[in-house]
Enzyme design. Structure first.
Site, PDB file in Angstrom:
ATOM      1  N   ASP A   7       0.830  -1.195   0.000  1.00  0.00           N
ATOM      2  CA  ASP A   7       0.000   0.000   0.000  1.00  0.00           C
ATOM      3  C   ASP A   7       0.874   1.257   0.000  1.00  0.00           C
ATOM      4  OD1 ASP A   7      -2.899   0.929   0.406  1.00  0.00           O
ATOM      5  OD2 ASP A   7      -1.861   2.010   2.010  1.00  0.00           O
ATOM      6  N   ASN A   8       0.633   2.132  -0.977  1.00  0.00           N
ATOM      7  CA  ASN A   8       1.305   3.434  -1.041  1.00  0.00           C
ATOM      8  C   ASN A   8       2.818   3.368  -0.825  1.00  0.00           C
ATOM      9  OD1 ASN A   8      -0.925   5.164  -1.586  1.00  0.00           O
ATOM     10  ND2 ASN A   8      -1.563   5.006   0.541  1.00  0.00           N
ATOM     11  N   GLU A  65       1.413  -0.525  -5.160  1.00  0.00           N
ATOM     12  CA  GLU A  65       0.203   0.262  -5.369  1.00  0.00           C
ATOM     13  C   GLU A  65       0.604   1.731  -5.301  1.00  0.00           C
ATOM     14  OE1 GLU A  65      -3.519   2.344  -3.569  1.00  0.00           O
ATOM     15  OE2 GLU A  65      -1.586   2.017  -2.652  1.00  0.00           O
TER      16      GLU A  65
END
Length: 692
Positions: free
Chosen positions: A415-416, A444
């Protein structure tokens, strides 16, 4: 193990691997950068240097280099490959079209691990003689000289001990014929243009002025690093039930496992789970990202950590760690790998916050900074500060990754990652790969090109891209072409069609046609794509003023009637199933670099092909897919499409048979064809070129 083909499809240029033989006449100029034969821009390569290019098992990799010499003499170029197990092979390169001194050979790499490759350029004596002799003997100029020069070349080649006996006999006989004054020049010319003899010298050239470049490295990772159909669902929603008081009881790993056969039946082979960890209570988000969560609201899974544990624990509502292991085993039995979310952040209730406050950013008022992506605010999440105690954070994250690997997870959706130091990811991925080379990391990162590409360079095997926002014909041609040709040496795109955070205007207002169009492009343009659950149910209502689904599953449970939607004919699942069947049946669709854009007379009709030569195809048969898609979901389009059929070996104007893999219809096509695509009934053709 390798398979290869050269850039030009000449009948005497065999694509088979060439046994290595000693090079001769090596020339080294130690006081210059330039070798005797000038070479430049070797590929595959990562811009900027310092990192290895990468590929996946079964990928067809173009080995390319610029090479030239002074004057008009011909040169040859070859690449020597050494596999991870030590096998060696030699592959001749052919000049690319355009006369720009760029050379290429395509090789299918079939062994996982680090490969070595080295380019060699040389003066090609046979090719130089053949070109001159063809012109001069035809014109009656210097015929005796040309014949004697050829005879001398053939005699030298026949004397090579490494040359097969059959070739030696043929070349000796040809030399004798060229020297026989009784033989007509027309017979001598036939030897000059003889393709069998040319193939002998193509495979085993007479070389001079050999120039060798330095050796390069190439990492080949497992096939799943570059090929896969991903499906995302929230396990807490799968099997969730509504209580008598209207609240919802969470699904569990056990109930979520009941959904696995349906996911497998659609043809998906990777199942991505958002965070499965305990969720904090402080600043818990309610429905639609509000700050007034009720006691029955589950909160965002990305607000990780509570009294029940942190990143190494599972949410008590979902079950136990053993329940998770059982879920992973059940998925594996269905042919599905489980991908787990790796979100390096914490809720205010995470054990890290009290044990390691230095891992977060403290503001002047003494509070800890929460996450923001203006105008979005994430009051329920503390981002990690990687600079106060980098060694401690590294050790903790590595421990967490090892923990989940031990539970059977080999794929992580991160994530990120662009909000964390690039150096950290370089270290983590290299460390994990040294222990577990099967592990795959998906970035991501919806961000600028430089950080997105930087993440890929330091080791992320897959990357989200801006595909969801590329919807028009022209922008798709440019975008997909760039992924296939500009960054494919190090960046592998995962073309997710939607996410819990992303519901584009195209899907909001395009209706059912938009969903079919986007799925068809994603599934055929790249070998990795993904779908977030609800896509097949056309969930297209956005929260006002945003690109997120209303009643977003990030903040609440979703109870869906999967079977009822199929029974009512109100599901895209059958279409997704067919797309995945086509992907599995056609190896051309399991390659990234073979995307070729074609033309149409309509600015809403996108045309592209994916071609795989027989020489590098896993089953030894050529495979060609042509995709023609109406990207306007509101219209019927009639136009003419224009194809460069030479890509799959068909001459312009020549007819060939195609079958629409979605409908079964068959037509005879040429390089110019009329199409009619109704967005409401059949917005796309996926055509298989039938072998003659």
């Amino acid at each position: 193990m390798v398979q290869s083909r050269t850039a030009q499809s000449l009948p005497w240029r065999s694509a088979a691997s060439i046994p290595v033989r000693p090079a001769s006449d090596a020339q080294t100029a130690r006081d210059t950068v330039t070798g005797r034969i000038a070479t430049d821009a070797p590929a595959p390569a990562v811009p900027g240097g310092g990192f290895r290019p990468s590929a996946f098992v079964g990928e067809v990799v173009p080995f390319r280099i610029t090479a030239f010499r002074e004057g008009h003499d011909k040169i040859g170029v070859q690449v020597r490959l050494t596999s991870p197990s030590g096998d060696k092979s030699l592959h001749r390169l052919s000049p690319l079209d355009g006369g720009l001194d760029r050379w290429s050979a395509e090789v299918a790499l079939l062994e996982q691990g680090e490969w070595r490759y080295r380019f060699e350029a040389f003066s090609d004596e046979f090719a130089t003689w053949r070109h001159a002799a063809d012109l001069k003997i035809t014109a009656g100029v210097d015929t005796a000289l040309m014949r004697e020069m050829g005879a001398a070349l053939f005699t030298r080649a026949a004397a090579e001990k490494s040359r097969p006996d059959g070739e030696r006999k043929t070349l000796t006989a040809a030399a004798t014929t060229l020297r026989d004054e009784r033989v007509e020049d027309s017979v001598a010319h036939a030897i000059v243009i003889d393709e069998e003899i040319a193939e002998m010298f193509w495979r085993r050239p007479l070389t001079a002025l050999m120039t060798r470049r330095e050796s390069h490295r190439l990492l080949v990772e497992r096939e799943r690093a570059g090929v896969g159909a991903w499906y995302e669902f929230f396990p807490r929603s799968e099997g969730a039930t509504r209580r008598a008081d209207g609240t919802i009881a969470s699904g569990t790993f056990t109930t979520a496992a009941e959904r696995l056969p349906a996911v497998a039946a659609m043809g998906f082979d990777v199942l991505y789970l958002p965070p499965i960890h305990p969720i904090g209570l402080s600043n818990r988000k309610g429905p639609n990202n509000t700050l007034d969560a009720g006691p029955a609201d589950p909160g965002s899974p990305w607000a990780i950590g509570s009294e029940a544990g942190g990143h190494d624990a599972v949410h008590p509502d979902l079950g136990t760690i053993e329940d998770f292991r059982s879920f992973v085993r059940a998925a594996r039995a269905e042919g599905i790998e489980v991908a787990l979310d790796l979100a390096l952040q914490a809720s205010p209730d995470h054990p890290w916050v009290s044990a390691h406050p230095e891992w977060f950013t403290t503001l002047p008022d003494g509070s800890i900074a929460y996450a923001e992506n203006p105008p979005k605010k994430y009051q329920d999440i503390y981002p990690v500060n990687f600079d106060n105690d980098p060694d401690g954070i590294r050790a903790e994250v590595l421990r967490i990754v090892r923990h989940w690997i031990a539970q059977g997870v080999k794929i992580f959706r991160v994530d990120n990652p662009h909000t964390k130091p690039l150096q950290f990811w370089e270290w983590l991925i290299a460390t994990v790969a040294a222990e577990e080379p099967e592990v795959v990391f998906l970035a991501e990162a919806f961000t600028r090109p430089a950080p997105l590409q930087g993440l890929a360079k330091v080791g992320f095997q897959q990357s989200y891209t801006y595909f969801t926002w590329r919807n028009g014909k022209t922008e798709l041609e440019e975008f997909l072409g760039g992924l296939a040709h500009d960054t494919a040496d190090f960046l592998r795109p995962n073309l997710f069609v939607n996410t819990p955070d992303i519901l584009t205007e195209y899907l909001q207002f395009g209706g059912r046609p938009a969903y079919a169009i986007r799925a068809a492009i994603a599934a055929t343009a790249a070998p990795v794509y993904g779908v977030y659950a609800g896509f097949e149910l056309f969930e297209n209502v956005a929260r006002p003023g945003s690109e997120e689904n209303i009643d977003n599953e990030k903040y609440e449970y979703k109870i869906r009637d999967w079977k009822g939607a199929i029974d009512r004919g109100d599901s895209l699942a059958p279409f997704l199933t067919r797309l995945n069947e086509i992907r599995r049946a056609h190896p051309a669709l399991r390659q990234l670099r073979n995307f070729s854009a074609h033309w149409s007379d309509d600015d809403a009709v996108l045309v592209y092909s994916k071609h795989l030569d027989a020489a590098v195809s896993p089953d030894g048969a050529a495979d060609t897919i042509i995709v023609v898609v109406n990207v306007d979901p509101h219209s019927v389009r009639e136009t003419t499409v224009h194809l460069d059929t030479r890509i799959w070996g068909v001459a312009p104007g020549e007819g060939f048979e195609v079958e629409d893999l979605l409908t079964g219809a068959r037509w005879t096509w040429t390089d110019h064809n009329y199409v009619r695509l109704d967005a409401f009934t059949q917005p796309v053709h996926i055509l298989h070129v039938k072998e003659a």
